[in-house]
Design an enzyme around this catalytic site. Structure first.
Site, mmCIF file in Angstrom:
data_model
loop_
_atom_site.group_PDB
_atom_site.id
_atom_site.type_symbol
_atom_site.label_atom_id
_atom_site.label_comp_id
_atom_site.label_asym_id
_atom_site.label_seq_id
_atom_site.Cartn_x
_atom_site.Cartn_y
_atom_site.Cartn_z
ATOM 1 N N GLU B 74 0.818 -1.215 0.000
ATOM 2 C CA GLU B 74 0.000 0.000 0.000
ATOM 3 C C GLU B 74 0.849 1.261 0.000
ATOM 4 O O GLU B 74 1.038 1.907 -1.016
ATOM 5 C CB GLU B 74 -0.927 -0.017 1.215
ATOM 6 N N GLU B 317 -12.005 18.459 37.718
ATOM 7 C CA GLU B 317 -13.056 19.478 37.759
ATOM 8 C C GLU B 317 -12.514 20.858 38.052
ATOM 9 O O GLU B 317 -13.050 21.846 37.582
ATOM 10 C CB GLU B 317 -14.096 19.093 38.818
#
Lengths: 94, 516
Positions: B74, B317
């Protein structure tokens, strides 16, 4: 007419290889009046040459000169196609 | 005659395995790929097949000094060299050392050979054999089988040669990885039915879209004649590292447990837990927003620092500045401690990467820092960025990693409702954690109070009551149990009068007296 330099890559004595050799010799004799220099390379005996020329399939015929370089794959049984590819290109400046 | 032949019967031959060196893969493969066989690695576009094939060779060179041959149908070798640089694989140097060799069968741009009849692919076979001989390669990767057909045509001759190629690889005693394309994640093994050529082993790479998020998994479909872990395992592709498989179910539940107690940082909570948390336990704290989860984490870290332990906090947080400011508000100096190296705070937005990547980064940090305590605030924030299954796998992976290293872990989870309720996080991981502490709001006569209870504590007695707690400038203070409120955990409060309470108490007393 300048001489054709051809390299034919084959793999051992397979049916396709033998057919390609026969077909090529026939075309050279009939169409190019033996004005061909044919080198036959067996990729099984010399894989390094196949590697160098980046050969993926056999039979592969490479027209090295006169330019342009051309690659033909298959057993050369479609002779008309082979001849038209090998004939000198009138457009080619060389 | 019969007796003789039965005497010669031997146990099935032991299948030797080749350690691939791909992190995590050898665990689910129970040792590696079967030696001297071909393995089909099938996957859809973008499923990291080429990376797998390259990493298989790269790891062979780096970890085992085994040379490898890469057959490409490829991409061009130049493109592969360039793309794999990002993983730290210096293919060019390896080629110079004769450890890596390309067999380049990729299509040449602009060149279209004229077809004059039938052909076969004997040169490919010859070139591969030649490359294996000149490098003494032990590993071969072919990328990809499907491209053979798109490039050379799907003819009987090509198929015949492919059979020969696979047979030749077996005879050459090399371990080979062959990639193949799939058109869908759950369907045929591969296009062009290439699996009929590679019968020994099949590995499937998936790249599934789940709730708008991509999730990569790897599955060993079969290994001929030997065992492997079954099912899909998450994996990720990391820059500078390549593929890393997260072998969750392959993790063995064999961590040792100790009786050593550690201080939670809150004296009353230690009492409620029967003397503190266990050293290598995982504690889950669940509560609505503002109930004091981050405070508990802060005090847990503070308690560790006080006891001379190394503490690590993953915050998803709040930013570091926010955390430091809040901690100093409760009388704990995070800034100095983190400068001293007693504490490390890692703040990251959950959205910055997938959960698998978070897990691997967290493991690296834990491995690097070697803490005694680890806190994660909060798991619910991480849950946002993942599918349900991926989240569960993340928690299992993290908890087992922490427990194996005899560390204590405190995780927080946010409940979606203010009153009562359980978070999805809890239901996912409650069986994995050793202790569960609930923080809840309690509405009492027009006031919002806070309640705390130890719901579960493996291997120890603990307080079963729901106690009131308050928060001030020195942290959390746990007080008396709520005597006259029921239904706190469900959020449907009913207030009982003291008469009723006494009656209920007496009821149980009477019953126990009767039994005696």
């Amino acid at each position: 007419m300048s001489k054709l330099h051809l390299k034919l890559y084959i793999s051992g004595y397979s049916l396709l290889s033998r057919r390609a050799v026969t077909n090529l010799k026939q075309i050279c004799r009939v169409e190019f009046e033996e004005n061909c220099d044919i080198e036959i390379i067996d990729v099984i005996k010399s894989p390094q040459l196949a590697e160098l020329a980046n050969i993926t399939v056999t039979p592969t015929l490479v027209k090295e000169s006169p330019p342009p370089i051309k690659r033909l794959v298959g057993d050369l049984s479609q002779s008309e196609r082979v001849i038209s590819e090998l004939e000198p290109d009138p457009e080619c400046p060389y | 005659m019969n007796a003789e032949s039965s005497k010669q019967e031997q146990p099935p031959p032991f299948v030797e395995k080749l350690k691939t060196g791909i992190p995590g893969f050898d665990l689910i493969a129970e040792g590696g790929l079967p030696h001297s066989t071909c393995t089909l690695v099938a996957g859809t576009a973008g499923s990291a097949k080429t990376v797998f094939a390259n990493q298989f060779l790269a790891k062979g060179i780096v970890e085992a000094q085994e040379a490898g041959v890469f057959v490409t149908f490829e991409e061009s070798p130049a493109a592969i060299r360039k793309h794999m640089q990002g993983f730290g694989w210096t293919i060019e140097n390896w080629e110079a050392d004769n450890l890596w060799k390309f067999v380049d069968v990729s299509p040449v741009l602009g060149e279209k050979p004229v077809v004059t009849g039938e052909y076969d692919m004997a040169p490919v076979l010859a070139r591969i054999q030649y490359a294996i001989e000149t490098t003494q390669a032990k590993r071969v990767a072919i990328d990809s089988l499907g491209a053979i057909f798109t490039q050379l045509g799907d003819t009987a001759l090509i198929r015949g040669d492919l059979f020969q190629l696979i047979g030749a690889l077996r005879q050459l005693q090399v371990t080979a990885v062959l990639t193949a394309e799939r058109t869908e994640e759950y369907g045929d093994i591969a296009r062009y039915g290439v699996e009929e050529f590679v019968l020994d082993n099949v590995v499937i790479l998936r790249n599934i879209l789940e709730g708008e998020k991509r999730r990569r998994t790897i599955e060993i479909l079969k290994f001929r004649g030997t065992s492997h872990q079954k099912g899909e395992y998450p994996f990720t592709v990391l820059p500078r590292q390549g593929i890393e498989v997260i072998p969750l179910s392959a993790i063995q539940l064999q961590q040792q447990s100790s009786d050593i107690r550690i201080q939670s940082g809150i004296n009353e909570l230690d009492h409620m837990c029967g003397g503190g948390f266990f050293r290598d336990s995982i504690i889950l704290t669940s509560g609505a927003t503002g109930t004091g989860k981050t405070l508990m984490v802060t005090q847990f870290m503070g308690g560790g620092i006080e006891a001379g332990e190394r503490c690590l906090l993953f915050a998803f947080e709040e930013s570091q500045d926010q955390l430091f400011r809040n901690a100093s508000g409760w009388g704990i100096d995070f800034e100095t401690e983190s400068a001293n190296g007693h504490l490390r705070v890692v703040c990251r937005y959950p959205e910055t990467s997938g959960l698998e990547d978070h897990l691997i980064r967290m493991k690296e940090i834990i491995e690097d820092y070697q803490p005694n305590r680890v806190a994660v605030d909060s798991l619910s924030a991480l849950e946002r960025v993942s599918s349900e299954k991926g989240f569960r796998e993340f928690v299992i992976g993290l908890t087992s990693f922490i427990k194996h290293r005899k560390m204590a872990g405190l995780f927080t989870a946010t409940t979606p409702t203010l009153l009562g309720g359980a978070s999805v996080t809890e239901s996912h991981i409650s069986t994995i954690t050793d202790s569960i502490i609930l923080l809840r709001y309690v509405e009492m006569y027009g006031e919002m109070l806070r309640g705390i209870t130890v719901l579960k504590m493996r291997g120890s007695k603990h307080d079963k009551e729901i106690r009131e707690f308050t928060i001030d400038g020195t942290g959390m203070h746990i007080g008396m149990p709520f005597r006259n409120v029921t239904g706190i955990l469900s959020g449907n409060f009913t207030y009982a009068s003291s008469d009723e309470l006494n009656r209920l108490n007496n009821l149980f007393n009477e019953q126990s007296e009767m039994r005696e």
